[in-house]
Design a protein around this motif. Structure first.
Motif, PDB file in Angstrom:
ATOM      1  N   ASP A   1      -0.108  -0.986  -1.808  1.00 52.92           N
ATOM      2  CA  ASP A   1       0.488  -0.484  -0.574  1.00 52.92           C
ATOM      3  C   ASP A   1      -0.418   0.613   0.007  1.00 52.92           C
ATOM      4  O   ASP A   1      -0.764   1.564  -0.695  1.00 52.92           O
ATOM      5  CB  ASP A   1       1.877   0.089  -0.876  1.00 52.92           C
ATOM      6  N   PRO A   2      -0.808   0.474   1.298  1.00 50.41           N
ATOM      7  CA  PRO A   2      -1.778   1.422   1.869  1.00 50.41           C
ATOM      8  C   PRO A   2      -1.283   2.863   1.865  1.00 50.41           C
ATOM      9  O   PRO A   2      -2.078   3.787   1.689  1.00 50.41           O
ATOM     10  CB  PRO A   2      -1.992   0.905   3.290  1.00 50.41           C
ATOM     11  N   VAL A   3       0.021   3.072   2.068  1.00 56.92           N
ATOM     12  CA  VAL A   3       0.558   4.430   2.086  1.00 56.92           C
ATOM     13  C   VAL A   3       0.407   5.084   0.715  1.00 56.92           C
ATOM     14  O   VAL A   3      -0.045   6.223   0.579  1.00 56.92           O
ATOM     15  CB  VAL A   3       2.029   4.435   2.535  1.00 56.92           C
ATOM     16  N   LYS A   4       0.762   4.320  -0.327  1.00 58.60           N
ATOM     17  CA  LYS A   4       0.644   4.845  -1.699  1.00 58.60           C
ATOM     18  C   LYS A   4      -0.831   5.075  -2.054  1.00 58.60           C
ATOM     19  O   LYS A   4      -1.167   6.048  -2.725  1.00 58.60           O
ATOM     20  CB  LYS A   4       1.280   3.882  -2.688  1.00 58.60           C
ATOM     21  N   LEU A   5      -1.657   4.155  -1.614  1.00 55.24           N
ATOM     22  CA  LEU A   5      -3.086   4.263  -1.898  1.00 55.24           C
ATOM     23  C   LEU A   5      -3.658   5.555  -1.299  1.00 55.24           C
ATOM     24  O   LEU A   5      -4.372   6.316  -1.962  1.00 55.24           O
ATOM     25  CB  LEU A   5      -3.815   3.048  -1.326  1.00 55.24           C
ATOM     26  N   CYS A   6      -3.310   5.808  -0.046  1.00 54.96           N
ATOM     27  CA  CYS A   6      -3.783   7.029   0.625  1.00 54.96           C
ATOM     28  C   CYS A   6      -3.236   8.270  -0.061  1.00 54.96           C
ATOM     29  O   CYS A   6      -3.949   9.262  -0.239  1.00 54.96           O
ATOM     30  CB  CYS A   6      -3.340   7.019   2.092  1.00 54.96           C
ATOM     31  N   ALA A   7      -1.981   8.212  -0.427  1.00 54.89           N
ATOM     32  CA  ALA A   7      -1.351   9.365  -1.070  1.00 54.89           C
ATOM     33  C   ALA A   7      -2.071   9.718  -2.369  1.00 54.89           C
ATOM     34  O   ALA A   7      -2.317  10.897  -2.662  1.00 54.89           O
ATOM     35  CB  ALA A   7       0.116   9.076  -1.335  1.00 54.89           C
ATOM     36  N   GLN A   8      -2.405   8.694  -3.145  1.00 52.51           N
ATOM     37  CA  GLN A   8      -3.099   8.923  -4.414  1.00 52.51           C
ATOM     38  C   GLN A   8      -4.470   9.566  -4.195  1.00 52.51           C
ATOM     39  O   GLN A   8      -4.841  10.535  -4.872  1.00 52.51           O
ATOM     40  CB  GLN A   8      -3.274   7.592  -5.154  1.00 52.51           C
TER      41      GLN A   8
ATOM     42  N   ASN B   1      -9.896  -0.811   5.437  1.00 52.86           N
ATOM     43  CA  ASN B   1     -10.450  -1.797   6.368  1.00 52.86           C
ATOM     44  C   ASN B   1     -10.032  -3.213   5.985  1.00 52.86           C
ATOM     45  O   ASN B   1      -9.756  -4.048   6.844  1.00 52.86           O
ATOM     46  CB  ASN B   1     -11.975  -1.698   6.417  1.00 52.86           C
ATOM     47  N   LYS B   2      -9.967  -3.480   4.663  1.00 53.14           N
ATOM     48  CA  LYS B   2      -9.541  -4.805   4.193  1.00 53.14           C
ATOM     49  C   LYS B   2      -8.064  -5.050   4.511  1.00 53.14           C
ATOM     50  O   LYS B   2      -7.652  -6.177   4.795  1.00 53.14           O
ATOM     51  CB  LYS B   2      -9.753  -4.917   2.682  1.00 53.14           C
TER      52      LYS B   2
ATOM     53  N   VAL C   1      -1.724   0.744   8.741  1.00 59.44           N
ATOM     54  CA  VAL C   1      -3.058   1.110   8.286  1.00 59.44           C
ATOM     55  C   VAL C   1      -3.837   1.946   9.308  1.00 59.44           C
ATOM     56  O   VAL C   1      -4.554   2.876   8.934  1.00 59.44           O
ATOM     57  CB  VAL C   1      -3.859  -0.155   7.899  1.00 59.44           C
ATOM     58  N   ALA C   2      -3.698   1.647  10.613  1.00 62.94           N
ATOM     59  CA  ALA C   2      -4.494   2.333  11.642  1.00 62.94           C
ATOM     60  C   ALA C   2      -4.364   3.860  11.581  1.00 62.94           C
ATOM     61  O   ALA C   2      -5.381   4.564  11.558  1.00 62.94           O
ATOM     62  CB  ALA C   2      -4.133   1.810  13.029  1.00 62.94           C
TER      63      ALA C   2
ATOM     64  N   THR D   1      -8.098   9.308   7.499  1.00 63.27           N
ATOM     65  CA  THR D   1      -9.117   9.373   6.449  1.00 63.27           C
ATOM     66  C   THR D   1     -10.503   9.612   7.039  1.00 63.27           C
ATOM     67  O   THR D   1     -11.293  10.409   6.513  1.00 63.27           O
ATOM     68  CB  THR D   1      -9.108   8.076   5.608  1.00 63.27           C
ATOM     69  N   HIS D   2     -10.807   8.944   8.152  1.00 63.64           N
ATOM     70  CA  HIS D   2     -12.077   9.202   8.841  1.00 63.64           C
ATOM     71  C   HIS D   2     -12.156  10.676   9.282  1.00 63.64           C
ATOM     72  O   HIS D   2     -13.206  11.309   9.180  1.00 63.64           O
ATOM     73  CB  HIS D   2     -12.214   8.292  10.071  1.00 63.64           C
TER      74      HIS D   2
END
Length: 636
Positions: free
Chosen positions: A5-12, A41-42, A50-51, A57-58
């Motif tokens: 999950d992108p949200v969890k991924l970013c949080a980590q 991006n994937k 994701v956007a 992140t950028h």
């Protein structure tokens, strides 16, 4: 990183980064962010969430790179990714507002990098493109608009091809936006900035028209504003623009009433201790400049008013008050210590603003000193201007022509005509300020006329500033152009034509109390009488008022000229009934000795060497000289 999950991924990842010291773990953090960006991006095609995460992140990557590396190009690359993500989807329904916020932060960061690299035009374009994204955030919207204005004005000063039209369009949009969200304070602030830009463009009539149109709105707002500081701030701002607009076209007499209003209003503003009072509306937490700076600017406007009108003692008195105020601000270390209410954003950087005001005051005082015959004070102050300028960003690029103008005037009073000519030529080739170019051309024509062998060169340059088709709305410069025409006619023995041009000069100078030009005209007319008649009465009756006015200004060189004329005139038939309060020969000798003594002192000063700088950047040895001129704020 495994797909999840992108949200969890970013949080980590962001949690992991927060545990690291970026100063010592820059490479690790950059690698974590780079891997996260690749993963996001994937996932971008399969998730609407994701956007915003990718743009954030950028943005974080750009932040780390900017603070802890010297790779500005990579900073810009990540900022651009962030901006592009927001721009692509800004008009699509249901977009996360964080995307717009990230875009605005990235645009701001990107423009800072471009300004540091000297790419100011690119910085302005980035901010301008971001204004549409900021429509949902009033505070950001006005922050961008005001920054665009603060960058565009200096850019127009150094780049003749850069026009302020796009900046004007942004301000018109900002006025409409302020009206739409019902903030009268910001509406008027945007309107006043538009008037300022019209003045910068030389559209004085349009500026005055818009200012007159805004009078009722400003006065009503000043009387009814819930935030008293906002009301007084707008009123003072408006009065200053009125004064500057009129002074820029030589309207001295007609500004007296406005000057009195300005002095009363600035007194209320500075004595009521209102500076920094914040509005509860986040869109209104902006101001043109701090009250202390507005007070100094009011002094500067008063100095310009009196110096243009020929009251040089008054001009220097107000300049001393302004310089004393600057010294108080510096002594209190207000440039470095955060002030109460310092979170209120200012249109300009405070310490840079104070330095610029200091330079402009010194510029006016130098011209007063030269007219009064105080060359040693003038050259010390010119050196001090150069010293102060070394602390101001891009100072010599923007203000170099003004310094060359001052050095040209100094050289001319020192009778170093080759250097004076070179300095004025430098102004002609480097300045984008139309009135400064005219002023340099007029002074250059004086050098050609005084040479006695260059009347054709004088005629050629005077043809570019023909008062009958004058290239500037300035009445002072137009009157000066007529006077130089009369001087040219005098040197070429065309005495009837000389009288005609003198009449035109006096007509303009009397209308607006430009007493210095009236004084010069009377002295020249007396000289014409001396050359064309054997009767001393006409000469005495013309030169006596000139001498009296020269003493009042005071203008040392015209006083010397008038005393010499009067000394010759009283020896002619017809002057026996003329009663003189002073012996003209005694006056002439006294002034001559004062000027000679001042000349000798000035020529021996180390600061005198600074006139060697004529073209290009300031030479290193002269930088050291200027730096060593550690003069007090008000050198006497």
């Amino acid at each position: 990183m495994s797909s999840m999950d992108p949200v969890k991924l970013c949080a980590q990842v962001h949690l992991a980064v927060s545990a690291l010291d970026p100063a010592h773990n820059t490479t690790t953090i950059v690698n974590l962010y780079r891997a996260l960006i690749m993963e996001l991006n994937k996932l971008q095609a399969s998730s609407v969430h994701v956007a915003p995460l990718l743009s954030y992140t950028h943005l974080k990557m750009a932040d780390v790179l900017q603070k802890h590396t010297s790779n500005s190009n990579l900073v810009l690359e990540h900022c651009n990714y962030c901006i592009e993500l927001a721009m692509k989807v800004q008009n699509e329904p249901g977009q996360d507002p964080c995307l717009a916020d990230n875009c605005l932060l990235a645009s701001w960061k990107s423009h800072v990098v471009h300004v540091q690299k000297g790419n100011v035009l690119t910085a302005v374009e980035i901010l301008t493109n971001s204004v549409s994204v900021a429509q949902c955030n009033p505070r950001w919207f006005f922050r961008l608009v005001l920054r665009i204005v603060s960058l565009s004005c200096p850019l127009a000063e150094v780049a003749s091809k850069y026009k302020l039209d796009s900046c004007m369009d942004v301000l018109v949009t900002a006025e409409k936006y302020a009206d739409k969200i019902r903030t009268q304070y910001m509406f008027l602030l945007m309107r006043l900035h538009r008037i300022l830009l019209l003045m910068k463009q030389g559209s004085t009539e349009r500026a005055e028209s818009l200012s007159d149109e805004s009078d009722a709105l400003v006065n009503q707002f000043a009387d009814t504003a819930k935030n008293e500081f906002h009301g007084q701030h707008i009123k003072v701002h408006h009065l200053m623009l009125n004064m500057l607009a009129k002074l820029s076209v030589g309207k001295i007499k007609s500004t007296r009433g406005t000057l009195k209003q300005l002095q009363d209003a600035i007194k209320i503003l500075t004595q009521s201790n209102l500076d920094g009072i914040r509005s509860k509306n986040p869109a209104e937490q902006f101001q043109w400049m701090r009250s202390e700076h507005m007070c100094i600017l009011a002094y500067l406007i008063t100095v310009i008013h009196h110096s243009c009108g020929g009251s040089l003692e008054k001009a220097k008195k107000y300049a001393e008050k302004a310089l004393m105020q600057i010294e108080i601000l510096n002594s209190a270390n207000e440039l470095n210590v955060p002030q109460q209410g310092s979170s209120v954003e200012s249109v300009v950087h405070h310490d840079q603003m104070l330095l610029k005001l200091h330079v402009m005051i010194m510029e006016s005082v130098v011209q007063c000193d030269l007219v009064m015959g105080q060359k040693q004070l003038a050259i010390k102050k010119i050196a001090q201007v150069v010293s102060i300028g070394s602390k101001i960003e891009r100072f010599f690029e923007r203000f170099g022509p003004q310094i060359h103008m001052l050095m040209g005037l100094y050289s001319m009073t020192m009778n170093i005509m080759d250097n004076a000519e070179a300095q004025f030529q430098s102004v002609l080739t480097t300045s984008v300020n139309k009135d400064l170019v005219i002023f340099a051309a007029l002074n250059l024509s004086v050098i050609f006329l005084r040479a006695g062998t260059r009347p054709n060169e004088a005629e050629k340059i005077l043809s570019t500033v023909d008062p009958k088709n004058f290239p500037s709305p300035s009445e002072i410069l137009k009157a000066a152009a007529y006077f130089l025409r009369s001087l040219h006619a005098f040197y070429t023995n065309q005495y009837m034509e000389c009288r005609t041009f003198i009449r035109e000069t006096v007509k303009i100078s009397n209308n607006e109390d430009i007493s210095r030009l009236t004084t010069c005209s009377f002295a020249l007319l007396g000289h014409v009488h001396l050359m064309t008649t054997s009767n001393g009465k006409d000469c005495c009756e013309t030169v006596c008022p000139a001498l009296k006015m020269a003493e009042k200004v005071p203008d040392a060189h015209v006083k010397l000229w008038a005393a010499a004329l009067l000394g010759d005139a009283v020896k002619l038939p017809g002057s026996s009934n003329i009663t003189l309060k002073q012996n003209p020969e005694v006056v002439h000798e006294t002034v001559k000795q004062q000027l000679l003594s001042d000349f000798l002192t000035s020529s021996k000063l180390p600061q005198h060497e600074i006139i060697q700088w004529v073209h290009g950047p300031l030479p290193e040895k002269l930088k050291a000289l200027a730096k060593s001129s550690s003069l007090p704020t008000n050198p006497q």
